[in-house]
Design a protein around this motif. Structure first.
Motif, short mmCIF file in Angstrom:
data_model
loop_
_atom_site.label_atom_id
_atom_site.label_comp_id
_atom_site.label_asym_id
_atom_site.label_seq_id
_atom_site.Cartn_x
_atom_site.Cartn_y
_atom_site.Cartn_z
N ARG A 44 -17.30 1.55 2.06
CA ARG A 44 -16.04 1.37 1.43
C ARG A 44 -15.78 -0.12 1.44
O ARG A 44 -15.69 -0.61 2.77
N VAL A 45 -15.42 -0.79 0.47
CA VAL A 45 -15.18 -2.16 0.63
C VAL A 45 -13.41 -2.11 0.15
O VAL A 45 -12.71 -1.47 -0.61
N ARG A 48 -9.18 -6.20 -2.93
CA ARG A 48 -8.48 -7.40 -2.44
C ARG A 48 -7.53 -7.72 -3.79
O ARG A 48 -7.66 -7.44 -4.91
#
Length: 71
Positions: A44-45, A48
């Motif tokens: 999982r990122v 942003r």
């Protein structure tokens, strides 16, 4: 997969062979599912530029600096 307690091992020993096989298969599926979940969590990122608050929605809208908007 978590280790079975001595009590659980003893309980399973008293079960018929078919029940033991079923429990072993369920344990294997659960371990497979846990491994897949861990893999997805690792991949999982982090978002942003998204909202900084815990709850980003309000009435189905997003809010940023007091201004709400829809996508």
């Amino acid at each position: 997969m978590s280790e079975l307690s001595e009590e659980e091992i003893a309980r399973r020993a008293g079960l018929p062979e078919a029940a033991r096989r079923a429990l072993e298969e369920a344990d294997a599926r659960r371990a497979e599912q846990d491994a897949e979940t861990a893999r997805l969590e690792a991949a999982r990122v982090a978002e942003r530029g998204g909202p900084k608050s815990i709850e980003p929605t309000r009435f189905g809208d997003w809010e940023r600096k007091g201004i709400t908007y829809d996508f």
